[in-house]
Design a protein around this motif. Sequence first.
Motif, PDB file in Angstrom:
ATOM      1  N   ASP A 101      45.852  19.370  68.819  1.00  0.00           N
ATOM      2  CA  ASP A 101      46.671  18.675  68.707  1.00  0.00           C
ATOM      3  C   ASP A 101      46.286  16.902  68.200  1.00  0.00           C
ATOM      4  O   ASP A 101      46.296  16.470  68.378  1.00  0.00           O
ATOM      5  CB  ASP A 101      46.400  18.114  70.277  1.00  0.00           C
ATOM      6  CG  ASP A 101      45.355  17.626  71.701  1.00  0.00           C
ATOM      7  OD1 ASP A 101      44.438  16.895  69.797  1.00  0.00           O
ATOM      8  OD2 ASP A 101      44.946  17.771  72.224  1.00  0.00           O
ATOM      9  N   LEU A 102      45.831  17.364  66.982  1.00  0.00           N
ATOM     10  CA  LEU A 102      45.101  15.908  66.139  1.00  0.00           C
ATOM     11  C   LEU A 102      46.163  15.990  64.748  1.00  0.00           C
ATOM     12  O   LEU A 102      45.238  16.335  63.573  1.00  0.00           O
ATOM     13  CB  LEU A 102      44.125  16.171  65.780  1.00  0.00           C
ATOM     14  CG  LEU A 102      42.805  15.164  67.121  1.00  0.00           C
ATOM     15  CD1 LEU A 102      41.392  15.831  66.145  1.00  0.00           C
ATOM     16  CD2 LEU A 102      43.061  13.941  67.045  1.00  0.00           C
ATOM     17  N   PRO A 103      47.642  15.694  64.866  1.00  0.00           N
ATOM     18  CA  PRO A 103      48.290  16.370  64.053  1.00  0.00           C
ATOM     19  C   PRO A 103      47.877  14.712  62.181  1.00  0.00           C
ATOM     20  O   PRO A 103      48.241  15.459  61.521  1.00  0.00           O
ATOM     21  CB  PRO A 103      49.530  15.712  63.922  1.00  0.00           C
ATOM     22  CG  PRO A 103      49.133  15.512  65.198  1.00  0.00           C
ATOM     23  CD  PRO A 103      48.689  15.698  66.344  1.00  0.00           C
ATOM     24  N   ASP A 104      46.898  14.230  62.690  1.00  0.00           N
ATOM     25  CA  ASP A 104      47.237  12.862  62.124  1.00  0.00           C
ATOM     26  C   ASP A 104      45.526  13.466  60.994  1.00  0.00           C
ATOM     27  O   ASP A 104      45.771  12.415  60.339  1.00  0.00           O
ATOM     28  CB  ASP A 104      47.130  11.537  62.614  1.00  0.00           C
ATOM     29  CG  ASP A 104      48.075  11.045  62.680  1.00  0.00           C
ATOM     30  OD1 ASP A 104      49.231  11.512  62.001  1.00  0.00           O
ATOM     31  OD2 ASP A 104      48.569  10.716  63.375  1.00  0.00           O
ATOM     32  N   ILE A 105      44.849  14.065  61.126  1.00  0.00           N
ATOM     33  CA  ILE A 105      43.562  13.998  60.994  1.00  0.00           C
ATOM     34  C   ILE A 105      44.084  14.857  59.743  1.00  0.00           C
ATOM     35  O   ILE A 105      44.546  15.215  59.194  1.00  0.00           O
ATOM     36  CB  ILE A 105      42.558  14.829  61.321  1.00  0.00           C
ATOM     37  CG1 ILE A 105      41.233  14.754  60.849  1.00  0.00           C
ATOM     38  CG2 ILE A 105      43.130  16.883  61.115  1.00  0.00           C
ATOM     39  CD1 ILE A 105      40.350  15.953  62.204  1.00  0.00           C
ATOM     40  N   SER A 106      43.040  14.158  58.664  1.00  0.00           N
ATOM     41  CA  SER A 106      43.150  14.011  57.268  1.00  0.00           C
ATOM     42  C   SER A 106      41.567  15.116  56.492  1.00  0.00           C
ATOM     43  O   SER A 106      40.845  15.169  57.740  1.00  0.00           O
ATOM     44  CB  SER A 106      42.314  13.150  56.850  1.00  0.00           C
ATOM     45  OG  SER A 106      41.146  12.387  56.753  1.00  0.00           O
ATOM     46  N   PRO A 107      42.612  15.546  55.522  1.00  0.00           N
ATOM     47  CA  PRO A 107      41.433  16.523  55.163  1.00  0.00           C
ATOM     48  C   PRO A 107      39.606  15.694  54.833  1.00  0.00           C
ATOM     49  O   PRO A 107      38.927  16.970  55.069  1.00  0.00           O
ATOM     50  CB  PRO A 107      41.528  17.012  53.711  1.00  0.00           C
ATOM     51  CG  PRO A 107      43.273  17.343  54.108  1.00  0.00           C
ATOM     52  CD  PRO A 107      43.564  15.665  54.965  1.00  0.00           C
ATOM     53  N   ALA A 108      39.454  14.563  54.492  1.00  0.00           N
ATOM     54  CA  ALA A 108      38.899  13.773  54.351  1.00  0.00           C
ATOM     55  C   ALA A 108      37.710  13.749  55.635  1.00  0.00           C
ATOM     56  O   ALA A 108      36.866  14.430  55.586  1.00  0.00           O
ATOM     57  CB  ALA A 108      39.045  12.757  53.529  1.00  0.00           C
TER      58      ALA A 108
END
Length: 241
Positions: A101-108
């Motif tokens: 539920d973390l659609p904003d999480i970045s690959p970095a």
Amino acid sequence: MRPIVIIPARMAASRLPGKPLADICGVPMVVRVLRQAEAAEVGDVAVACCDAEVADAVTAAGGRAVMTAPDLASGSDRVWEALGVLDPAGTCDVAVNLQGDLPDISPAAIRQVLAPLEVSAVDIGTLVAPLAPGELDDPAVVKAHLATPTPSSTVMITTFSRTVSGPDERLRHHVGIYAWRRSSLGRFVALPPSEREQAMRLEQLRALDNGMRIDGGLVDAAPAGVDTPADLDSARRRLCA
């Protein structure tokens, strides 16, 4: 270090039923998180689920899904069970538990969660970010208490809480992603819940209460989680513009 990223997901979320398949810009939320994990390029990625419709959505998008028991107590238990299916030979020594539920999480950010494990004494890596305005008094925002007020790229965490007595330069927003050493995860899931864990509804306190070390990798801002219909509406406005 050979990591594998496992995304636990289940349809029976109390505040937002069907959350993994919630549409964000024409893509199920769990698939969006899957894509972010794949872009991080830290290792293989799979979704651990107990609902056929989630597995179908993941495989239709070209991802890998592993069915787990429906009655598992937590996402950590689901990751552990899936790990045994995905890597029975024990080749992967690190399991990244990435919330679906973390659609904003970045690959970095996903890559940064591995940084604490460069220290051999660390059992679990996680992420911490500066507290945003209004978050200090919000019990929905879990606070990580740092061992030092001036951390570098990673820092030891002494405890976690939902409520605090007031401002403290050692407090940070805790982001719910974990990089587990495989041996530490196996030990953790075999332990009974601790008193503090049950009182505060914070699973990570079980690890601290049993002598495990958790360090946080620093990120500039916490990715927004999706727990309620309002959160979902906000994610759609933010990501589909």
